[in-house]
Design a protein around this motif. Structure first.
Motif, PDB file in Angstrom:
ATOM      1  N   VAL A 293       0.687  -1.219  -0.022  1.00  9.56           N
ATOM      2  CA  VAL A 293       0.019  -0.048   0.084  1.00  9.56           C
ATOM      3  C   VAL A 293       0.851   1.256  -0.158  1.00  9.56           C
ATOM      4  CG1 VAL A 293      -1.564   1.267   1.291  1.00  9.56           C
ATOM      5  CG2 VAL A 293      -2.049  -1.281   1.014  1.00  9.56           C
ATOM      6  N   GLY A 294       1.878   1.274   0.794  1.00  8.00           N
ATOM      7  CA  GLY A 294       2.890   2.373   0.996  1.00  8.00           C
ATOM      8  C   GLY A 294       3.631   2.596  -0.400  1.00  8.00           C
ATOM      9  N   VAL A 296       2.312   1.864  -3.453  1.00 11.07           N
ATOM     10  CA  VAL A 296       1.162   2.517  -4.207  1.00 11.07           C
ATOM     11  C   VAL A 296       0.896   3.866  -3.996  1.00 11.07           C
ATOM     12  CG1 VAL A 296      -1.250   2.297  -5.148  1.00 11.07           C
ATOM     13  CG2 VAL A 296       0.138   0.140  -4.710  1.00 11.07           C
ATOM     14  N   GLU A 297       0.953   4.174  -2.836  1.00  8.96           N
ATOM     15  CA  GLU A 297       0.651   5.767  -2.400  1.00  8.96           C
ATOM     16  C   GLU A 297       1.954   6.442  -2.816  1.00  8.96           C
ATOM     17  OE1 GLU A 297      -2.213   4.936   1.669  1.00  8.96           O
ATOM     18  OE2 GLU A 297      -0.106   5.031   1.723  1.00  8.96           O
ATOM     19  N   GLN A 298       3.060   5.894  -2.744  1.00  4.18           N
ATOM     20  CA  GLN A 298       4.240   6.826  -3.138  1.00  4.18           C
ATOM     21  C   GLN A 298       4.079   6.919  -4.539  1.00  4.18           C
ATOM     22  OE1 GLN A 298       6.678   8.092  -1.026  1.00  4.18           O
ATOM     23  NE2 GLN A 298       6.870   9.186  -3.015  1.00  4.18           N
ATOM     24  N   GLN A 300       1.137   7.282  -6.481  1.00  5.54           N
ATOM     25  CA  GLN A 300       0.578   8.531  -6.440  1.00  5.54           C
ATOM     26  C   GLN A 300       1.074   9.780  -5.923  1.00  5.54           C
ATOM     27  OE1 GLN A 300      -2.403   6.401  -3.950  1.00  5.54           O
ATOM     28  NE2 GLN A 300      -4.065   7.116  -5.322  1.00  5.54           N
ATOM     29  N   ARG A 301       1.654   9.725  -5.113  1.00  5.62           N
ATOM     30  CA  ARG A 301       2.329  11.128  -4.580  1.00  5.62           C
ATOM     31  C   ARG A 301       3.332  11.665  -5.774  1.00  5.62           C
ATOM     32  NH1 ARG A 301       2.267   8.937   0.477  1.00  5.62           N
ATOM     33  NH2 ARG A 301       4.464   7.924   0.559  1.00  5.62           N
ATOM     34  N   ARG A 304       1.277  12.922  -8.529  1.00  9.26           N
ATOM     35  CA  ARG A 304       0.763  14.289  -8.366  1.00  9.26           C
ATOM     36  C   ARG A 304       1.771  15.503  -7.948  1.00  9.26           C
ATOM     37  NH1 ARG A 304      -2.695  11.077  -4.627  1.00  9.26           N
ATOM     38  NH2 ARG A 304      -0.935  11.513  -2.792  1.00  9.26           N
ATOM     39  N   VAL A 818      -7.665  -0.040  -0.788  1.00  6.45           N
ATOM     40  CA  VAL A 818      -6.715   0.942  -1.062  1.00  6.45           C
ATOM     41  C   VAL A 818      -5.998   0.618  -2.317  1.00  6.45           C
ATOM     42  CG1 VAL A 818      -4.302   2.194  -0.333  1.00  6.45           C
ATOM     43  CG2 VAL A 818      -6.465   1.718   1.221  1.00  6.45           C
ATOM     44  N   GLN A 821      -8.425   1.219  -5.210  1.00  4.84           N
ATOM     45  CA  GLN A 821      -8.638   2.925  -5.381  1.00  4.84           C
ATOM     46  C   GLN A 821      -7.425   3.308  -6.100  1.00  4.84           C
ATOM     47  OE1 GLN A 821      -9.141   4.819  -1.723  1.00  4.84           O
ATOM     48  NE2 GLN A 821     -10.505   6.597  -2.601  1.00  4.84           N
ATOM     49  N   ALA A 822      -6.238   3.069  -5.670  1.00  8.14           N
ATOM     50  CA  ALA A 822      -5.081   3.760  -6.150  1.00  8.14           C
ATOM     51  C   ALA A 822      -4.893   3.347  -7.723  1.00  8.14           C
ATOM     52  CB  ALA A 822      -3.681   3.039  -5.432  1.00  8.14           C
ATOM     53  N   LYS A 825      -7.323   5.524  -9.607  1.00 11.00           N
ATOM     54  CA  LYS A 825      -6.655   6.828  -9.612  1.00 11.00           C
ATOM     55  C   LYS A 825      -5.676   6.843 -10.795  1.00 11.00           C
ATOM     56  CE  LYS A 825      -7.934   8.357  -5.082  1.00 11.00           C
ATOM     57  NZ  LYS A 825      -7.417   9.009  -3.891  1.00 11.00           N
TER      58      LYS A 825
END
Length: 845
Positions: A293-294, A296-298, A300-301, A304, A818, A821-822, A825
C-alpha cells in the motif's frame, strides 16, 4: 390413589406461571398421572388462585404440600416425590411446558426399553416476555440440536438436558437416594451425573415435546434461576466437580488425574503454539500488504507531485515538515524522563514538602472505610508536622470540602483484566521513552498533574491490590510507575494484597511494589504473600485503627441504656440474597434477646440522601427482624460513623472497618465474612488482636451453631473487653511508632531500623472461643475461592481479547480496497511520461 406417573411441580410466588404449568399437564393425551404441588414457602393465595378454575378437571389426582419456609429446589423435589407412590417421575418446573404427547411418548418408550432408567426428549428454548395479557414470544431455538445420545462423557462438561424434558423410573430414584439437598442450584445436573454412572438414559429425537421457557429481563420471582443466578451456577458447578474429583482421588489416587491434567496442558500448549503461528503469519501478511500500500501511495504522490507547480510542492513540503516537528515535540512532552520531573531541593525534603495522597475517596457512593483511612493517614502526618497535601479523588469538590485540602482528579481506568494489562504495558512503554498512545498519555498526564510539586506519593491503606478490584489495582500500579519516573518517594501504608492475584497481576504488582520505599501490610496473610513475591514489607495495623479516638458524639441522640451497632454489606457471596438477609436478621434477634438493647444499623457505603447501598440492605434485614427496637440510620461521615460504632456495647458486621473501629475501642465484635476476600481481611485484623476464632463466614451460618456462637461471644463480653483493653495500649504504641517511622521515611526514603515488629497477641487462655471448622477445611475453602476468582479473571480476560479482536480493523480488506482505489486513480490520471514532460517544460521557464 396410585398413578403410573407422578408430576412434581415446585413453585414459589409464581401464580400465573403455575396456572400455565397445570394446563400443560391437563392437556396430556396420557391421563394416568397425579400432580404433586410443592409450594416452597410461597404465597398460598397464589396457589389457590391457580388451582381454583382447574380443580374440577384435576379431580382427585392432586396432592398439595405447603412449606412454611423455603427448603430449596432439591429438597422440594424430594418432598414431593416421597409423598406419593408411582412407577415414573417427572419434575415439571412451574414456568415450563409440555407438548400434549410428552407423557404418552416417554411412558411408551420406557415400556419398550426396560433396561433404560429414564428418557429425555427434544427440547425447545422459548424466550418470552410476560405481558398483562399473557406473553410475547421473542425467539425459539432448539436446545442441544446436535445431541444424538445422552452420555456421561457429554454431561461431564455441562448439563445436556433439563428436568422438563426428563421422565425417569422411581426405582432408580430410590437407588440413588434422591436429589442432593445441599445444592441450591445445579442439583438436577448432579443427579443426572449419578444417574448415568449406573443407568442409560434414552433420547427421543424429532419435533420438540418439552419447552424450556426463559425470560431474559425478568426480575424477582418471575426470573429464571438459570439466568438470575448465573454466578451461583458457576460456583456450585465447581463445588460439585471438586467433590467428585476428591472422591475419585481417594479411591484411585492422584496419578490418573495428574496425567490427564498434564496431557490437557500439553495439548492446550500445542493449540496456543498453532494460534501464535497463525497470528504471526497474519502479521507478516499485514506488514507485506502495508508495504505494498505504501508503494502504491508513493507512486500516487510522485504522479501528483510531477503534475503540480514547484511553489505548491515547496509549500506542501514545508507544511509536512512542520507537522512532523509538532508530532516530535508532543512525543517529547509525553516521554516523562527524570529531567522533566520536579527536582526537589534539600530544603523541600523536610516538613514543608508536598505529599500526594491516593485513597479511594470521592466515590459515587460514600465509603466510610476508604474515607476513614485517608483521613487517618493525613491526620497522622499532620501530628508530625506535615501540612502540605494534595488528595487524589473522583470528586474534587466533595473531597476539597471534606478534607479542607487541595484535590486533584484521578484518571479513568479500565476494569477488564486484558484491557488494563494492555494499558499498563502502554504506560510503562511511554515512561521508558517509547511512543505514546492517547489513552496511556491521558493516564500519565493525570498523575503528572496531580504529583506536580510533590516529593512523596502516599498510597493510603486499603484492600485494592487484588485482581478482584482490577481497576483500582491498575490505578495504583500506574501511580507508582509515574511517581517513580518523576523521582518521588513512594510510601504504601496498611494494605491488603490479594488473596486473588492472577499471573500477570501478581508479576506487575511485585515489580511495582519493589520500586516503593516503604510497604506496610495490614495482616500476616499479606505479609507472607509479599514475602513470596520478593517484596519487603512491614506488618502493621489498618490506617484507621484508633480513628474514633477524640471524636465527639451527640449523646442526646443515642439510646441512654446503650445500643448494638450493626453494619451489613449488600454483597452475599455465594448465598442467595434472601437467605443472607434472613441469617443476618437472626443474628440481630439473638443479640437482642441477650442484651435487650436497641439496634442501630449504621450504613458504611451509600449515597448521602439516598436509600441505596447498605441502607437498602439494612431495610430488608430490619423487615425480617423480630427485635422491637431496630433503627435504620442515614449515611453519616466517616468520623461520626466510627465514633458511633466505637461507643456501642456490641458490634455485628459483615464489613471490615466496623470490626476495626470496634476492636480498637475495646468493643466485642461478631464479624461475618461473605467470601474469602473478607476472611483474609477481617480474619487478619482479628488475628492481630488475638481474636481470630471469633470470625464466622456465611458457610458457617445456619449449621445449628449460630446461637452457640452468639451466646459464647456475648457471654464473655467482659473478658473480651479486658483482653482488647489490655493489648490495645501495646498495639496503639506500635501504631504510633509505625507512623513515626513513616514520617521519617518521607525525608530519608527508607524505614527506620528501630521500628519494633508488631506485637504478637495471643488469646487469653480463659477465653473460650471455638473454631468454626478445621484448618484443613478452611484451607480447602480458601483454595477453592481463589481458584474461582482466578477463573473469573481468566474469563474476563478472554472477553477482553474477544472485544479487541472484534474491534480490530480488517487490514486485508482495507488494503485491497486501497490498492483498488489507487489503481483506479492511476488509470484515470495523465500518464507519467506526459507529466514528466510538462514538469521539464515548467522548470525550463
Amino acid at each position: 390413589m396410585r398413578s403410573r406417573v407422578a408430576v412434581i411441580i415446585r413453585t414459589k410466588d409464581r401464580g400465573r406461571l403455575l396456572g400455565r404449568a397445570l394446563d400443560s399437564v391437563l392437556g396430556q393425551t396420557f391421563s394416568d398421572w397425579r400432580i404433586v404441588i410443592v409450594n416452597d414457602g410461597g404465597s398460598r393465595a397464589q396457589v389457590d388462585d391457580a388451582l381454583e378454575p382447574r380443580l374440577s378437571h384435576i379431580g382427585d389426582r392432586l396432592l398439595r404440600l405447603d412449606n412454611e419456609a423455603s427448603l430449596g429446589m432439591e429438597a422440594a423435589s424430594n418432598l414431593g416425590i416421597r409423598a406419593v407412590d408411582s412407577e415414573f417421575i417427572a419434575v415439571h418446573d412451574d414456568d415450563d411446558e409440555w407438548a400434549p404427547e410428552f407423557l404418552a411418548t416417554t411412558v411408551s418408550y420406557l415400556e419398550e426399553h426396560p433396561s433404560d432408567g429414564g428418557v429425555s426428549v427434544e427440547t425447545e428454548i422459548v424466550y418470552e416476555r410476560l405481558t398483562p395479557a399473557g406473553r410475547d414470544v421473542e425467539e425459539r431455538i432448539t436446545f442441544e440440536p446436535d445431541l444424538r445420545d445422552i452420555t456421561l462423557v457429554d454431561l461431564l462438561h455441562y448439563n445436556r438436558f433439563v428436568p422438563i424434558s426428563f421422565l425417569f423410573r422411581r426405582s432408580v430414584y430410590n437407588e440413588l437416594g434422591g436429589f442432593d439437598e445441599n445444592l441450591p442450584v445445579v442439583g438436577d445436573w448432579e443427579f443426572h451425573l449419578r444417574f448415568l454412572v449406573h443407568h442409560h438414559i434414552g433420547l427421543i429425537k424429532g419435533r420438540p415435546l418439552a419447552f424450556w421457557n426463559q425470560r431474559r429481563a425478568a426480575l424477582s420471582s418471575e426470573a429464571n434461576s438459570f439466568i438470575a443466578r448465573t454466578d451461583e451456577h458457576q460456583l456450585y458447578s465447581l463445588k460439585v466437580r471438586d467433590r467428585l474429583v476428591r472422591e475419585h482421588a481417594q479411591a484411585f489416587g492422584l496419578g490418573p488425574l495428574l496425567y490427564q491434567r498434564e496431557l490437557l496442558a500439553v495439548e492446550t500448549g500445542r493449540l496456543h503454539q498453532r494460534l501464535d503461528e497463525i497470528s504471526r503469519q497474519q502479521s507478516e501478511g499485514t506488514e507485506q500488504l502495508a508495504r505494498l500500500v505504501g508503494d502504491v501511495e508513493q507512486i500516487q504522490r510522485n504522479v501528483r507531485a510531477a503534475s503540480q507547480p514547484l511553489p505548491l510542492r515547496a509549500l506542501r513540503s514545508v507544511r509536512r515538515r512542520l507537522r512532523e516537528r509538532g508530532e516530535r515535540q508532543r512525543s517529547l512532552a509525553l516521554h516523562t524522563s527524570r529531567e522533566h520531573a520536579v527536582v526537589h531541593s534539600a530544603g523541600s525534603l523536610g516538613k514543608q514538602q508536598r505529599i500526594a495522597v491516593l485513597g479511594d475517596v470521592g466515590q459515587h457512593e460514600y465509603h466510610v472505610g476508604d474515607e476513614a483511612m485517608t483521613h487517618a493517614a493525613i491526620a497522622a502526618l499532620r501530628k508530625r508536622g506535615y501540612e502540605k497535601f494534595v488528595v487524589l479523588t473522583h470528586d474534587v469538590g466533595q473531597t476539597s470540602g471534606l478534607y479542607g485540602l487541595p484535590a486533584a482528579p484521578r484518571p479513568e481506568v479500565p476494569w477488564n483484566p486484558f484491557e488494563r494489562h494492555q494499558l499498563l504495558q502502554e504506560v510503562k512503554h511511554l515512561l521508558d521513552g517509547g511512543p505514546a498512545t492517547e489513552r496511556a498519555a491521558d493516564v500519565v498526564r493525570s498523575f503528572q498533574d496531580a504529583f506536580s510539586g510533590c516529593s512523596t506519593l502516599l498510597l493510603a491503606g486499603g484492600g485494592n491490590l487484588t485482581s478482584q478490584y482490577g481497576g483500582l489495582l491498575f490505578e495504583r500500579l500506574a501511580a507508582i510507575r509515574v511517581a517513580h519516573s518523576m523521582g518521588l518517594k513512594v510510601v504504601v501504608s496498611g494494605q491488603t494484597v490479594g488473596p486473588v492475584l492472577t499471573g500477570p497481576d501478581r508479576d506487575e504488582a511485585a515489580e511495582a511494589l519493589r520500586l516503593c520505599n516503604v510497604v506496610g501490610s495490614r495482616e500476616r496473610h499479606t505479609h507472607d504473600l509479599l514475602t513470596s513475591m520478593d517484596v519487603e514489607s512491614v506488618q502493621v495495623l489498618d490506617d484507621a485503627a484508633f480513628f474514633s479516638e477524640g471524636v465527639d458524639v451527640d449523646a442526646s441522640a443515642l439510646p441512654p441504656s446503650g445500643y448494638i451497632a450493626a453494619t451489613f454489606a449488600p454483597g452475599s457471596g455465594a448465598m442467595p440474597r434472601e437467605d443472607y438477609h434472613r441469617h443476618m436478621a437472626r443474628l440481630l434477634d439473638l443479640a437482642y434477646e441477650h442484651l435487650q438493647l436497641p439496634i442501630l444499623l449504621l450504613p458504611h457505603v451509600s449515597t448521602f440522601g439516598a436509600r441505596d447501598g447498605d441502607q437498602e440492605c439494612h431495610a430488608a434485614i430490619a423487615r425480617l427482624c423480630t427485635a422491637p427496637d431496630i433503627r435504620v440510620l442515614e449515611q453519616r461521615p466517616a468520623e461520626e460513623t466510627a465514633a458511633l460504632t466505637a461507643n456501642a456495647e456490641l458490634v455485628i458486621s459483615s464489613r471490615y472497618h466496623p470490626v476495626i473501629f470496634g476492636l480498637s475501642a475495646g468493643v466485642p465484635v461478631l464479624p461475618v465474612a461473605v467470601d474469602y476476600y473478607g476472611e483474609a481481611r477481617i480474619g487478619g485484623a482479628l488475628e492481630s488482636w488475638g481474636l481470630k476464632p471469633l470470625l464466622r463466614s456465611l458457610r458457617h451460618l445456619g449449621d445449628g451453631n449460630d446461637a452457640k456462637w452468639v451466646n459464647s461471644v456475648i457471654g464473655q463480653r467482659a473478658e473480651i473487653r479486658d483482653h482488647l483493653q489490655q493489648h490495645g495500649r501495646e498495639l496503639k504504641a506500635f501504631h504510633v511508632g509505625w507512623w513515626d517511622a513513616v514520617a521519617a521515611a518521607l525525608n530519608t526514603g527508607s524505614m527506620a531500623e528501630t521500628l519494633i515488629p508488631i506485637p504478637a497477641v495471643t488469646s487469653n487462655s480463659a477465653l473460650i472461643l471455638e473454631e468454626a471448622e478445621s484448618q484443613e477445611a478452611a484451607r480447602l475453602n480458601a483454595s477453592n475461592e481463589i481458584a474461582i476468582g482466578n477463573l473469573a479473571q481468566h474469563t474476563e480476560w478472554l472477553q477482553g481479547e474477544l472485544n479487541q479482536a472484534a474491534a480490530r480493523p480488517d487490514h486485508l480488506g482495507a488494503g485491497v480496497a486501497v490498492i483498488a482505489q489507487a489503481g483506479q486513480k492511476l488509470l484515470s490520471r495523465t500518464p507519467l511520461p506526459a507529466a514528466a514532460k510538462r514538469f521539464r517544460t515548467r522548470v525550463s521557464r
